[in-house]
Write a protein that holds these residues in place. Structure first.
Motif, PDB file in Angstrom:
ATOM      1  N   ALA B  38      22.972  23.222  58.673  1.00 38.16           N
ATOM      2  CA  ALA B  38      24.311  23.352  58.137  1.00 38.16           C
ATOM      3  C   ALA B  38      25.115  22.085  58.395  1.00 38.16           C
ATOM      4  CB  ALA B  38      25.008  24.551  58.768  1.00 38.16           C
ATOM      5  N   LYS B  39      24.922  21.521  59.596  1.00 37.64           N
ATOM      6  CA  LYS B  39      25.703  20.332  59.954  1.00 37.64           C
ATOM      7  C   LYS B  39      25.411  19.197  58.977  1.00 37.64           C
ATOM      8  CE  LYS B  39      26.904  17.521  63.921  1.00 37.64           C
ATOM      9  NZ  LYS B  39      26.437  17.025  65.199  1.00 37.64           N
ATOM     10  N   SER B  40      24.142  19.067  58.620  1.00 34.66           N
ATOM     11  CA  SER B  40      23.798  17.935  57.767  1.00 34.66           C
ATOM     12  C   SER B  40      24.064  18.243  56.302  1.00 34.66           C
ATOM     13  CB  SER B  40      22.331  17.557  57.956  1.00 34.66           C
ATOM     14  OG  SER B  40      21.516  18.667  57.633  1.00 34.66           O
ATOM     15  N   ASN B  41      24.176  19.505  55.928  1.00 35.17           N
ATOM     16  CA  ASN B  41      24.252  19.809  54.492  1.00 35.17           C
ATOM     17  C   ASN B  41      25.553  20.465  54.036  1.00 35.17           C
ATOM     18  OD1 ASN B  41      21.698  18.866  53.564  1.00 35.17           O
ATOM     19  ND2 ASN B  41      20.807  20.481  54.820  1.00 35.17           N
ATOM     20  N   LEU B  42      26.246  21.153  54.937  1.00 28.54           N
ATOM     21  CA  LEU B  42      27.427  21.889  54.463  1.00 28.54           C
ATOM     22  C   LEU B  42      28.535  20.957  53.995  1.00 28.54           C
ATOM     23  CD1 LEU B  42      27.955  25.018  56.702  1.00 28.54           C
ATOM     24  CD2 LEU B  42      27.388  24.884  54.282  1.00 28.54           C
ATOM     25  N   ARG B  43      28.584  19.796  54.600  1.00 26.93           N
ATOM     26  CA  ARG B  43      29.636  18.859  54.188  1.00 26.93           C
ATOM     27  C   ARG B  43      29.103  17.842  53.189  1.00 26.93           C
ATOM     28  NH1 ARG B  43      34.576  20.273  54.706  1.00 26.93           N
ATOM     29  NH2 ARG B  43      35.305  18.137  54.978  1.00 26.93           N
ATOM     30  N   LYS B  44      27.949  18.145  52.603  1.00 32.94           N
ATOM     31  CA  LYS B  44      27.371  17.265  51.589  1.00 32.94           C
ATOM     32  C   LYS B  44      28.390  17.044  50.477  1.00 32.94           C
ATOM     33  CE  LYS B  44      23.238  15.700  50.053  1.00 32.94           C
ATOM     34  NZ  LYS B  44      22.339  14.920  50.905  1.00 32.94           N
ATOM     35  N   ILE B  45      28.512  15.793  50.044  1.00 30.99           N
ATOM     36  CA  ILE B  45      29.529  15.479  49.040  1.00 30.99           C
ATOM     37  C   ILE B  45      28.921  15.511  47.640  1.00 30.99           C
ATOM     38  CG2 ILE B  45      31.074  13.665  48.212  1.00 30.99           C
ATOM     39  CD1 ILE B  45      32.045  14.911  50.750  1.00 30.99           C
ATOM     40  N   PHE B  46      29.603  16.171  46.732  1.00 36.17           N
ATOM     41  CA  PHE B  46      29.193  16.140  45.330  1.00 36.17           C
ATOM     42  C   PHE B  46      30.313  15.578  44.484  1.00 36.17           C
ATOM     43  CE2 PHE B  46      26.079  18.994  46.984  1.00 36.17           C
ATOM     44  CZ  PHE B  46      24.956  18.680  46.254  1.00 36.17           C
ATOM     45  N   PRO B  47      29.960  14.719  43.535  1.00 43.88           N
ATOM     46  CA  PRO B  47      30.999  14.146  42.671  1.00 43.88           C
ATOM     47  C   PRO B  47      31.419  15.158  41.610  1.00 43.88           C
ATOM     48  CG  PRO B  47      28.874  13.306  42.036  1.00 43.88           C
ATOM     49  CD  PRO B  47      28.626  14.218  43.202  1.00 43.88           C
ATOM     50  N   ASP B  48      32.597  14.907  41.065  1.00 44.72           N
ATOM     51  CA  ASP B  48      33.192  15.830  40.101  1.00 44.72           C
ATOM     52  C   ASP B  48      32.985  15.307  38.691  1.00 44.72           C
ATOM     53  OD1 ASP B  48      34.367  18.197  40.586  1.00 44.72           O
ATOM     54  OD2 ASP B  48      36.258  17.359  41.318  1.00 44.72           O
ATOM     55  N   HIS B  49      32.313  16.046  37.856  1.00 46.29           N
ATOM     56  CA  HIS B  49      32.289  15.737  36.429  1.00 46.29           C
ATOM     57  C   HIS B  49      31.770  16.985  35.738  1.00 46.29           C
ATOM     58  CE1 HIS B  49      31.270  13.825  32.555  1.00 46.29           C
ATOM     59  NE2 HIS B  49      32.251  13.007  32.875  1.00 46.29           N
ATOM     60  N   TRP B  50      32.348  17.317  34.597  1.00 47.57           N
ATOM     61  CA  TRP B  50      31.932  18.567  33.968  1.00 47.57           C
ATOM     62  C   TRP B  50      30.443  18.573  33.652  1.00 47.57           C
ATOM     63  CZ3 TRP B  50      29.603  18.726  29.256  1.00 47.57           C
ATOM     64  CH2 TRP B  50      29.767  17.623  28.421  1.00 47.57           C
ATOM     65  N   SER B  51      29.901  17.403  33.299  1.00 47.67           N
ATOM     66  CA  SER B  51      28.493  17.392  32.878  1.00 47.67           C
ATOM     67  C   SER B  51      27.554  17.618  34.053  1.00 47.67           C
ATOM     68  CB  SER B  51      28.166  16.077  32.171  1.00 47.67           C
ATOM     69  OG  SER B  51      28.166  15.021  33.101  1.00 47.67           O
ATOM     70  N   PHE B  52      28.065  17.483  35.303  1.00 49.30           N
ATOM     71  CA  PHE B  52      27.195  17.751  36.449  1.00 49.30           C
ATOM     72  C   PHE B  52      27.031  19.253  36.673  1.00 49.30           C
ATOM     73  CE2 PHE B  52      28.901  13.545  38.365  1.00 49.30           C
ATOM     74  CZ  PHE B  52      28.248  12.842  37.377  1.00 49.30           C
ATOM     75  N   MET B  53      27.776  20.052  35.887  1.00 56.74           N
ATOM     76  CA  MET B  53      27.660  21.501  36.053  1.00 56.74           C
ATOM     77  C   MET B  53      26.668  22.118  35.071  1.00 56.74           C
ATOM     78  SD  MET B  53      31.678  22.121  36.597  1.00 56.74           S
ATOM     79  CE  MET B  53      31.682  23.833  37.040  1.00 56.74           C
ATOM     80  N   LEU B  54      26.078  21.287  34.205  1.00 53.09           N
ATOM     81  CA  LEU B  54      25.101  21.819  33.250  1.00 53.09           C
ATOM     82  C   LEU B  54      23.883  22.380  33.978  1.00 53.09           C
ATOM     83  CD1 LEU B  54      25.346  18.974  30.607  1.00 53.09           C
ATOM     84  CD2 LEU B  54      26.070  21.333  30.301  1.00 53.09           C
ATOM     85  N   GLY B  55      23.472  21.650  35.032  1.00 53.46           N
ATOM     86  CA  GLY B  55      22.339  22.132  35.822  1.00 53.46           C
ATOM     87  C   GLY B  55      22.646  23.466  36.474  1.00 53.46           C
ATOM     88  N   GLU B  56      23.917  23.637  36.864  1.00 57.24           N
ATOM     89  CA  GLU B  56      24.308  24.920  37.463  1.00 57.24           C
ATOM     90  C   GLU B  56      24.137  26.052  36.456  1.00 57.24           C
ATOM     91  OE1 GLU B  56      27.987  25.286  39.860  1.00 57.24           O
ATOM     92  OE2 GLU B  56      28.022  23.103  39.720  1.00 57.24           O
ATOM     93  N   ILE B  57      24.515  25.778  35.196  1.00 52.64           N
ATOM     94  CA  ILE B  57      24.352  26.824  34.171  1.00 52.64           C
ATOM     95  C   ILE B  57      22.879  27.236  34.095  1.00 52.64           C
ATOM     96  CG2 ILE B  57      24.615  27.403  31.724  1.00 52.64           C
ATOM     97  CD1 ILE B  57      26.881  25.414  31.542  1.00 52.64           C
ATOM     98  N   CYS B  58      21.989  26.236  34.133  1.00 53.64           N
ATOM     99  CA  CYS B  58      20.549  26.533  34.099  1.00 53.64           C
ATOM    100  C   CYS B  58      20.171  27.429  35.276  1.00 53.64           C
ATOM    101  CB  CYS B  58      19.720  25.256  34.198  1.00 53.64           C
ATOM    102  SG  CYS B  58      20.092  24.046  32.951  1.00 53.64           S
ATOM    103  N   LEU B  59      20.613  27.037  36.470  1.00 57.87           N
ATOM    104  CA  LEU B  59      20.238  27.781  37.671  1.00 57.87           C
ATOM    105  C   LEU B  59      20.730  29.221  37.581  1.00 57.87           C
ATOM    106  CD1 LEU B  59      19.064  27.741  40.556  1.00 57.87           C
ATOM    107  CD2 LEU B  59      21.328  27.092  41.363  1.00 57.87           C
ATOM    108  N   TYR B  60      21.972  29.401  37.170  1.00 63.34           N
ATOM    109  CA  TYR B  60      22.543  30.750  37.168  1.00 63.34           C
ATOM    110  C   TYR B  60      21.908  31.615  36.083  1.00 63.34           C
ATOM    111  CZ  TYR B  60      25.962  28.367  40.048  1.00 63.34           C
ATOM    112  OH  TYR B  60      26.553  27.624  41.021  1.00 63.34           O
TER     113      TYR B  60
END
Lengths: 274, 546
Positions: B38-60
């Protein structure tokens, strides 16, 4: 009686060697067979039906105005339209009754439109065309009374669905021709279409598809294309056109909506002060 | 007991009892090591862009497909045994059908929520593959596939490939008229393979088509084998996304060595969690609104029946297009038939997919670029890549059009023959036209960027000078925007070494090197990029404009 019969037998026996006996016997035989035939053969009503000839006359007048340009002055056909000799009253009732004839313009296929003639006029035209040569007549209501839906479905999928689609939504044929959709077509017209094979459709005479099967098919088509008897279970049917509209719908309203949602979410990011 | 007492002793030091949550977390950490994870991953930074959420749609959508699919398996019998239907859907009463079809009818009309589950499952599958496709295009157009992400690109490609085939198998299971036609198509495609085709179909179908084994076999592959592989690939895909860190677009403060954005916990946990429900909600909504694959309307499959509009789902549509435009060529040779009319489309179908799968490796060979890339390209700044990708898309789309040629014909009142010819010609011509046009558009946009950097933005304000001349006032872009427009690097074409070495002996250059130099100049030559403004040019333009 016995003596007279004995006498007559003797006379007959004597006269049967008469030179004209063979001729008389032949005449009697001919008269008997002819008489028997006349007694048992179906009577061909040769006498004129005044109402029918009036309808034919009226029909010819309508024909000369509306049809003769393409089908020729006496129904013999021309390079613009086929001969109508022998197509029968059923073909006229279908083509004119669904508004396909008279055609608006030549083309790959004449589409249906609002009928131009009233039903009495159509009957007169049909009477005239039927007088050109024998052909299938207009069916009576008992012939197209709906039969069994499930059996009709099997027949439909075997004989009709490859052009008209599984739900009667219609489909494409080669070179701009098409199988029209079957929604709203009356049982009589469905029957006539099967009987006469209008335009690009093959015909299904009673020899290949008996009347009972036609009635099953009519039951299936009217059941399937009527939203009252066959509601669209599970939501909009998207035209009942198979996976192509489903794919379009999925892309636009499925993925499209989700992409819009992701743009919305990304635009509302947590605000970190710089 | 000893651990218990020692834990008590430790908490007594802190002078309070740990709450149950803490105790559970401690228990789990002692066995799973979750604190360091958790220490190494919970604060993992992700950049913001709508197109980076396309993969999320696939996953869900993948998760939703599995959840609804499990529900469907509870009621579905994958059997081709014949039964006579006497059920709720009366228009099919007394009709012979397979048990697979009968149980699908039961799911649709008798099982509680069965039809909704079927429709969510099917709509989610359609959206799943569409989302993977768009996600892959995003990665392709922005160059996110470059080192170090080539392997992850392949994982993603495999997911798309397997997703397509699992979808095909899924809609083949109900054994309705449409799916039976699809299985028949598959048989024809396999049969067309030279030499082994007939053996392969006999093996797959357990004898002559349709046989009695194909649906049980497809069921096992559809619900077990392929989803299992896909689940593994999804996990591997996500692990690599974590390991590589997410790519980002260039911007102030964003470099190849950092990621600017929001932490996973709490921002992206909330966003991603919320987005899952948005996806689930949207899919449930369209499943409640629109019918998909109305199997009761198709009727049970019989090999003597067929319906028009028998297309595959959209993701197999391009293969349908290939088969529809292909002339029916055959070669007869020594009593054998080579069915080119089916075999060539089968080969091209595979080539179209392979072309996109291997592209990252082709580009990395041409550019000979061994650096890591974590900053994304704007598509205009890689004109040849963008043009190639768009040409591929054009090919794909015109094949889709060919696959639906009958519906195009009836709805636009065209001749199906004309459409087929347009697709045949377009198959060869359209990608070339699209390539040239896209490249030119990209170069035009590069010139536009250059103008904007050097001369500023057109304000629309017209000013009349004292001597009568009209000018439009330009406004300098903000510094951050100038940075964004000039942050990309522009590679120079590879150059072959001099034809002779120092001693004057002609150097022998392998053919592959010559080819690479040629392709490199196609990618980066003076006709393929507009030089971005240099610092000096910017300085000069600034001084001109005060």
């Amino acid at each position: 009686m016995l003596s007279t019969s004995g006498l007559s037998v003797e006379k007959l026996s004597a006269r049967r060697r008469h030179p004209l006996a063979a001729l008389v016997a032949l005449l009697i035989a001919l008269a008997a067979s002819g008489g028997l035939y006349a007694a048992f053969a179906p009577t061909q009503r040769a006498q004129a039906n005044p109402a029918q000839s009036l309808a034919i006359d009226q029909g010819r007048k309508l024909y000369e105005v509306g049809c003769s340009t393409c089908h020729g002055p006496s129904g013999q056909g021309s390079h613009l339209g086929p001969s109508l000799v022998g197509v029968g009253a059923a073909a006229v009732d279908f083509q004119v009754g669904t508004g396909r004839m008279p055609a608006q313009q030549p083309g790959a296929q004449v589409p249906k439109k609002k009928p131009v003639y009233s039903q009495p006029q159509i009957d007169q035209l049909a009477a005239y065309v039927a007088s050109l040569g024998p052909g299938p007549g207009i069916p009576n209501p008992s012939q197209y009374a709906p039969g069994d839906v499930a059996a009709g479905g099997q027949l439909f999928r075997t004989n009709c669905a490859q052009c008209h689609n599984f739900a009667g939504a219609g489909g494409a044929l080669s070179q701009g021709k098409f199988a029209p959709e079957l929604r709203g077509v009356t049982p009589k017209h469905i029957y006539e279409a099967m009987l006469t094979g209008p335009q690009n459709m093959p015909s299904f005479p009673d020899t290949t598809m008996p009347e009972a099967q036609k009635r099953d098919l009519i039951a299936f088509v009217t059941h399937t294309t009527n939203p009252a008897t066959n509601p669209s279970y599970g939501g909009l049917s998207l035209g009942s056109l198979g996976p192509v509209p489903e794919g379009l719908f999925g892309w636009i309203f499925g993925l499209g909506v989700l992409i819009a949602a992701s743009i919305w979410i990304a635009a509302r990011t947590a605000k970190a002060r710089k | 007991m000893s651990t218990h007492s020692s834990a008590e002793g430790a908490s007594a030091d802190r002078n309070r009892q740990p709450n149950p949550g803490e105790r559970i977390a401690d228990w789990a950490d002692g066995r799973l090591g979750i604190y360091s994870l958790a220490k190494s991953n919970l604060r993992k930074i992700f950049p913001d862009h709508w197109s980076f959420m396309l993969g999320e749609i696939c996953l869900y959508t993948f998760v939703i497909i599995i959840l609804t699919g499990v529900y469907l398996t509870l009621f579905f019998t994958p059997s081709m045994n014949e039964v006579v239907y006497h059920g709720t859907y009366t228009p099919l009463n007394n009709i012979r059908m397979s048990e697979a079809y009968k149980t699908t009818l039961d799911i649709s009309f008798d099982v509680r929520a069965g039809l909704l589950m079927r429709q969510v499952h099917h709509w989610a599958a359609i959206v799943f593959v569409a989302a993977m496709f768009v996600h892959m295009m995003r990665v392709l157009f922005t160059g996110a596939f470059r080192k170090p992400r080539e392997v992850n690109w392949l994982f993603g490609f495999l997911l798309l490939f397997l997703g397509q085939f699992d979808g095909f198998m899924g809609y083949s299971l109900p054994d309705d008229l449409l799916s039976g036609t699809g299985i028949r198509f598959l048989e024809g495609a396999v049969l067309s393979v030279p030499i082994v085709g007939s053996y392969l179909t006999m093996f797959a179908y357990g004898g002559q088509f349709p046989g009695t084994v194909i649906i049980p076999r497809l069921f096992t592959v559809h619900i077990l084998l392929i989803p299992g592989i896909m689940a593994g690939l999804v996990v591997a895909h996500l692990i690599l996304v974590f390991y590589h860190k997410h790519t980002q677009f260039a911007g102030p403060g964003r470099t190849e060595k950092n990621v600017i954005g929001m932490p996973l916990m709490p921002v992206y946990m909330a966003k991603a969690g919320g987005f899952f429900f948005v996806v689930f909600g949207a899919l449930a909504l369209i499943s409640a609104i629109a019918q998909v694959n109305p199997i009761w309307a198709y009727g049970p499959y019989r090999s003597d029946q067929v319906t028009t509009d028998a297309q595959p789902d959209w993701y197999m549509g391009f293969s349908e297009g290939l088969i529809r435009i292909m002339p029916g060529w055959e070669i007869h040779f020594l009593g054998h038939t080579l069915e080119l009319g089916v075999f060539i489309p089968l080969v091209v179908f595979i080539l179209v997919l392979v072309a996109i799968a291997v592209y990252p490796f082709v580009e990395s060979w041409v550019t000979a670029d061994k650096r890591e890339h974590h900053l994304l390209d704007r598509p205009r700044n890689a004109p040849v890549r963008t043009a190639l990708a768009t040409a591929w898309l054009a090919l794909y789309l015109i094949l889709l059009l060919g696959g639906g040629n009958d519906l195009v014909a009836t709805h636009f009142q065209l001749s199906i023959n004309a459409i087929t010819w347009i697709v045949r010609i377009g198959f060869f011509v359209l990608p070339v036209i699209v390539f040239v046009a896209t490249k030119r558009i990209c170069l035009g946009l590069q010139r536009r960027d250059r103008d904007k950097v050097l001369h500023g933005r057109e304000t629309g304000v017209i000013k009349r000078l004292p001597h009568g001349e009209f000018i439009e006032v330009h406004e300098r872009l903000p510094q951050e925007r100038i940075y964004e427009l000039t942050a990309h690097d522009q590679l120079q074409p590879l150059e072959l070494p001099p034809a002779e070495d120092r001693t004057g002996i002609p150097r022998k250059v392998p053919f592959s090197e010559k080819l690479r130099a040629k392709l490199s100049s196609v990618y980066f030559g003076e006709h393929s990029q507009v030089p971005k403004p240099t610092a000096e040019e910017l300085e000069e333009s600034t001084s001109q404009h005060h």
